[in-house]
Motif scaffolding. Sequence first.
Motif, PDB file in Angstrom:
ATOM      1  N   GLU A   1       0.803  -1.218   0.000  1.00  0.00           N
ATOM      2  CA  GLU A   1       0.000   0.000   0.000  1.00  0.00           C
ATOM      3  C   GLU A   1       0.840   1.274   0.000  1.00  0.00           C
ATOM      4  OE1 GLU A   1      -2.647   2.832   0.005  1.00  0.00           O
ATOM      5  OE2 GLU A   1      -3.399   0.783  -0.011  1.00  0.00           O
ATOM      6  N   ASN A   2       1.678   1.447   1.019  1.00  0.00           N
ATOM      7  CA  ASN A   2       2.397   2.700   1.150  1.00  0.00           C
ATOM      8  C   ASN A   2       3.456   2.902   0.070  1.00  0.00           C
ATOM      9  OD1 ASN A   2       0.811   3.241   3.332  1.00  0.00           O
ATOM     10  ND2 ASN A   2       2.394   2.917   4.873  1.00  0.00           N
ATOM     11  N   VAL A   3       4.001   1.805  -0.441  1.00  0.00           N
ATOM     12  CA  VAL A   3       4.943   1.912  -1.547  1.00  0.00           C
ATOM     13  C   VAL A   3       4.228   2.488  -2.773  1.00  0.00           C
ATOM     14  CG1 VAL A   3       6.443   0.637  -3.126  1.00  0.00           C
ATOM     15  CG2 VAL A   3       6.382   0.022  -0.698  1.00  0.00           C
ATOM     16  N   ALA A   4       3.015   1.993  -3.027  1.00  0.00           N
ATOM     17  CA  ALA A   4       2.241   2.489  -4.168  1.00  0.00           C
ATOM     18  C   ALA A   4       1.912   3.968  -3.999  1.00  0.00           C
ATOM     19  CB  ALA A   4       0.963   1.668  -4.325  1.00  0.00           C
ATOM     20  N   GLN A   5       1.554   4.366  -2.775  1.00  0.00           N
ATOM     21  CA  GLN A   5       1.250   5.776  -2.538  1.00  0.00           C
ATOM     22  C   GLN A   5       2.471   6.658  -2.810  1.00  0.00           C
ATOM     23  OE1 GLN A   5      -0.826   7.074   0.939  1.00  0.00           O
ATOM     24  NE2 GLN A   5      -2.003   5.186   1.158  1.00  0.00           N
ATOM     25  N   CYS A   6       3.643   6.151  -2.432  1.00  0.00           N
ATOM     26  CA  CYS A   6       4.865   6.924  -2.645  1.00  0.00           C
ATOM     27  C   CYS A   6       5.235   6.979  -4.124  1.00  0.00           C
ATOM     28  CB  CYS A   6       6.003   6.324  -1.832  1.00  0.00           C
ATOM     29  SG  CYS A   6       5.777   6.483  -0.035  1.00  0.00           S
ATOM     30  N   ALA A   7       5.101   5.861  -4.820  1.00  0.00           N
ATOM     31  CA  ALA A   7       5.487   5.806  -6.234  1.00  0.00           C
ATOM     32  C   ALA A   7       4.455   6.460  -7.139  1.00  0.00           C
ATOM     33  CB  ALA A   7       5.694   4.355  -6.657  1.00  0.00           C
ATOM     34  N   GLY A   8       3.245   6.677  -6.630  1.00  0.00           N
ATOM     35  CA  GLY A   8       2.185   7.234  -7.460  1.00  0.00           C
ATOM     36  C   GLY A   8       1.952   8.720  -7.282  1.00  0.00           C
ATOM     37  N   GLY A   9       2.786   9.402  -6.488  1.00  0.00           N
ATOM     38  CA  GLY A   9       2.669  10.840  -6.357  1.00  0.00           C
ATOM     39  C   GLY A   9       1.829  11.316  -5.197  1.00  0.00           C
ATOM     40  N   SER A  10       1.248  10.401  -4.440  1.00  0.00           N
ATOM     41  CA  SER A  10       0.397  10.811  -3.327  1.00  0.00           C
ATOM     42  C   SER A  10       1.223  11.344  -2.160  1.00  0.00           C
ATOM     43  CB  SER A  10      -0.468   9.640  -2.857  1.00  0.00           C
ATOM     44  OG  SER A  10      -1.220   9.983  -1.714  1.00  0.00           O
ATOM     45  N   ALA A  11       2.231  10.591  -1.738  1.00  0.00           N
ATOM     46  CA  ALA A  11       2.994  10.979  -0.547  1.00  0.00           C
ATOM     47  C   ALA A  11       3.728  12.301  -0.739  1.00  0.00           C
ATOM     48  CB  ALA A  11       3.989   9.872  -0.176  1.00  0.00           C
ATOM     49  N   SER A  12       4.275  12.519  -1.928  1.00  0.00           N
ATOM     50  CA  SER A  12       5.047  13.745  -2.156  1.00  0.00           C
ATOM     51  C   SER A  12       4.179  14.995  -2.120  1.00  0.00           C
ATOM     52  CB  SER A  12       5.777  13.677  -3.501  1.00  0.00           C
ATOM     53  OG  SER A  12       4.857  13.742  -4.574  1.00  0.00           O
ATOM     54  N   THR A  13       2.881  14.835  -2.288  1.00  0.00           N
ATOM     55  CA  THR A  13       1.974  15.984  -2.300  1.00  0.00           C
ATOM     56  C   THR A  13       1.047  16.014  -1.090  1.00  0.00           C
ATOM     57  OG1 THR A  13       0.433  14.733  -3.713  1.00  0.00           O
ATOM     58  CG2 THR A  13       2.007  16.176  -4.817  1.00  0.00           C
ATOM     59  N   THR A  14       1.311  15.139  -0.116  1.00  0.00           N
ATOM     60  CA  THR A  14       0.483  15.070   1.083  1.00  0.00           C
ATOM     61  C   THR A  14       1.309  15.470   2.300  1.00  0.00           C
ATOM     62  OG1 THR A  14      -0.844  13.296   0.124  1.00  0.00           O
ATOM     63  CG2 THR A  14      -0.993  13.580   2.503  1.00  0.00           C
ATOM     64  N   GLY A  15       0.679  16.235   3.201  1.00  0.00           N
ATOM     65  CA  GLY A  15       1.375  16.721   4.380  1.00  0.00           C
ATOM     66  C   GLY A  15       1.534  18.231   4.310  1.00  0.00           C
ATOM     67  N   PHE A  16       2.303  18.771   5.241  1.00  0.00           N
ATOM     68  CA  PHE A  16       2.519  20.207   5.275  1.00  0.00           C
ATOM     69  C   PHE A  16       3.872  20.562   4.674  1.00  0.00           C
ATOM     70  CE2 PHE A  16      -0.860  19.569   8.298  1.00  0.00           C
ATOM     71  CZ  PHE A  16      -1.685  20.673   8.071  1.00  0.00           C
ATOM     72  N   LEU A  17       3.988  21.766   4.183  1.00  0.00           N
ATOM     73  CA  LEU A  17       5.157  22.202   3.435  1.00  0.00           C
ATOM     74  C   LEU A  17       6.453  22.043   4.217  1.00  0.00           C
ATOM     75  CD1 LEU A  17       5.927  23.496   0.716  1.00  0.00           C
ATOM     76  CD2 LEU A  17       5.723  25.729   1.818  1.00  0.00           C
ATOM     77  N   ASP A  18       6.390  22.244   5.528  1.00  0.00           N
ATOM     78  CA  ASP A  18       7.607  22.180   6.342  1.00  0.00           C
ATOM     79  C   ASP A  18       7.849  20.802   6.950  1.00  0.00           C
ATOM     80  OD1 ASP A  18       5.490  22.191   8.054  1.00  0.00           O
ATOM     81  OD2 ASP A  18       6.246  23.774   9.373  1.00  0.00           O
ATOM     82  N   GLY A  19       7.105  19.791   6.473  1.00  0.00           N
ATOM     83  CA  GLY A  19       7.262  18.435   7.004  1.00  0.00           C
ATOM     84  C   GLY A  19       7.593  17.435   5.922  1.00  0.00           C
ATOM     85  N   PRO A  20       7.800  16.169   6.308  1.00  0.00           N
ATOM     86  CA  PRO A  20       8.144  15.127   5.347  1.00  0.00           C
ATOM     87  C   PRO A  20       6.916  14.672   4.548  1.00  0.00           C
ATOM     88  CG  PRO A  20       7.849  14.169   7.508  1.00  0.00           C
ATOM     89  CD  PRO A  20       7.721  15.661   7.692  1.00  0.00           C
ATOM     90  N   PRO A  21       7.120  13.919   3.470  1.00  0.00           N
ATOM     91  CA  PRO A  21       5.986  13.329   2.761  1.00  0.00           C
ATOM     92  C   PRO A  21       5.166  12.456   3.717  1.00  0.00           C
ATOM     93  CG  PRO A  21       8.008  13.081   1.499  1.00  0.00           C
ATOM     94  CD  PRO A  21       8.407  13.572   2.860  1.00  0.00           C
ATOM     95  N   VAL A  22       3.862  12.371   3.478  1.00  0.00           N
ATOM     96  CA  VAL A  22       2.971  11.625   4.372  1.00  0.00           C
ATOM     97  C   VAL A  22       2.047  10.742   3.541  1.00  0.00           C
ATOM     98  CG1 VAL A  22       1.136  11.818   6.100  1.00  0.00           C
ATOM     99  CG2 VAL A  22       3.018  13.456   6.107  1.00  0.00           C
TER     100      VAL A  22
END
Length: 420
Positions: free
Chosen positions: A138-159
């Motif tokens: 699950e989380n690998v797919a979210q990271c590879a599909g562009g979700s994690a890089s665009t989720t979270g706050f600007l001053d924090g890590p991908p979520v």
Amino acid sequence: MKALKGVKILDFTHVQSGPTCTQLLAWFGADVIKVERPGVGDATRKQLVDVPGADSLYFTMLNHNKRSIELNSKNETGKEVLTRLVKECDVLVENFAPGALDRMGFSWERIQEINPRIIMASVKGFGPGKYEDCKVYENVAQCAGGSASTTGFLDGPPVVTGAQIGDSGTGLHLALGIVTALFQREKSGRGQKVLAPMQDGVINLCRVKLRDQQRLEKGPLKEYSQYGAGIPFGDATPRAGNDSGGGQPGRILKCKGWETDPNAYTYFITQAAVWEKVCDVIGEPDWKTKEGYATPPERLSKLDEIFARVEAWTMTKTKYEVMDICNPLDIPVGPILSTKEIMEDQGLRATGTIVDVDHPERGQYTTVGCPIKLSDSPVDVTRSPLLGEHTTEILQQVLGYEGEDLARVIASGAVGQVTK
């Protein structure tokens, strides 16, 4: 009448992505035959167990309305049974590691020989290319599909998101592909392969972020909070916190009781069409015509100030009071509902989105019902099968084994420890 009545699904799936797909097809009336390893079954039967000796909620909530047969595909008699299943079924669904079916002796070419009309639907982590043999969760797919890089706050890590967009999202995409292939088969008479890579499914669900990537090349994304804060943009779509993704400024704001309730929040959108109503509600009528506030472009640089003022108002109301006040005025708001509140919601229960199911080993549990409602194909959510519960039934009713022939298959060990 059930929409997919008469369609037989050979379910070689496990964990979440595949079972999500086949459960949906079962809800629509397909006869889903879940093939499981003798004595073991789907790995999720024993993952995150909360009731000793019973199947886990992880398994039960993904395998409703199915029948289970135990089958050892490495056993010669097991291969015979599997061959007959392939011949009888309309669709084979699998989310094995790449090449697993080939190693079992059931390549796509062999499957077509057995049944030219069958549809073979597969979930894989990545599509064809250099990563196609990689194992994906699950989380690998979210990271590879562009979700994690665009989720979270600007001053924090991908979520990663709590929504299972990699697994369940891909299962939904695959179900659509299967139904489409079945429709085409009615015209062509031929089966075909359906592939739903998890990365592709996440990318599809993140299409607005790819939209913003291309807009970013033409200038700053003015509806993002960082624009109003004067923070420069980089070369990729940034994390946007709780900004709205649709161009209408929105934020998650505190409501009354937020100090002790982690979900005492509301999502509030300052939609341009109802801006004057928003001004009246929060007690800032002058903002309707005041320079710097009257038009959407003027407000973009003042979003932090505007939402701080809106939040000062929402903090005096419960999240439900905010709904009661704003909805009649067409101001788009929504309460942040906890999982507990969702499970107890009587409206969701009335529509069958949340249902209670009785299970012989674990007792009653609450689960998600079918999220799609068809007016002429109502859904009754029935419990998940016990391991091998329908082995004899499937051998007899689907494959036509009887008498000595049935006894031979059972004695071979190919179908586990059959109990009557």
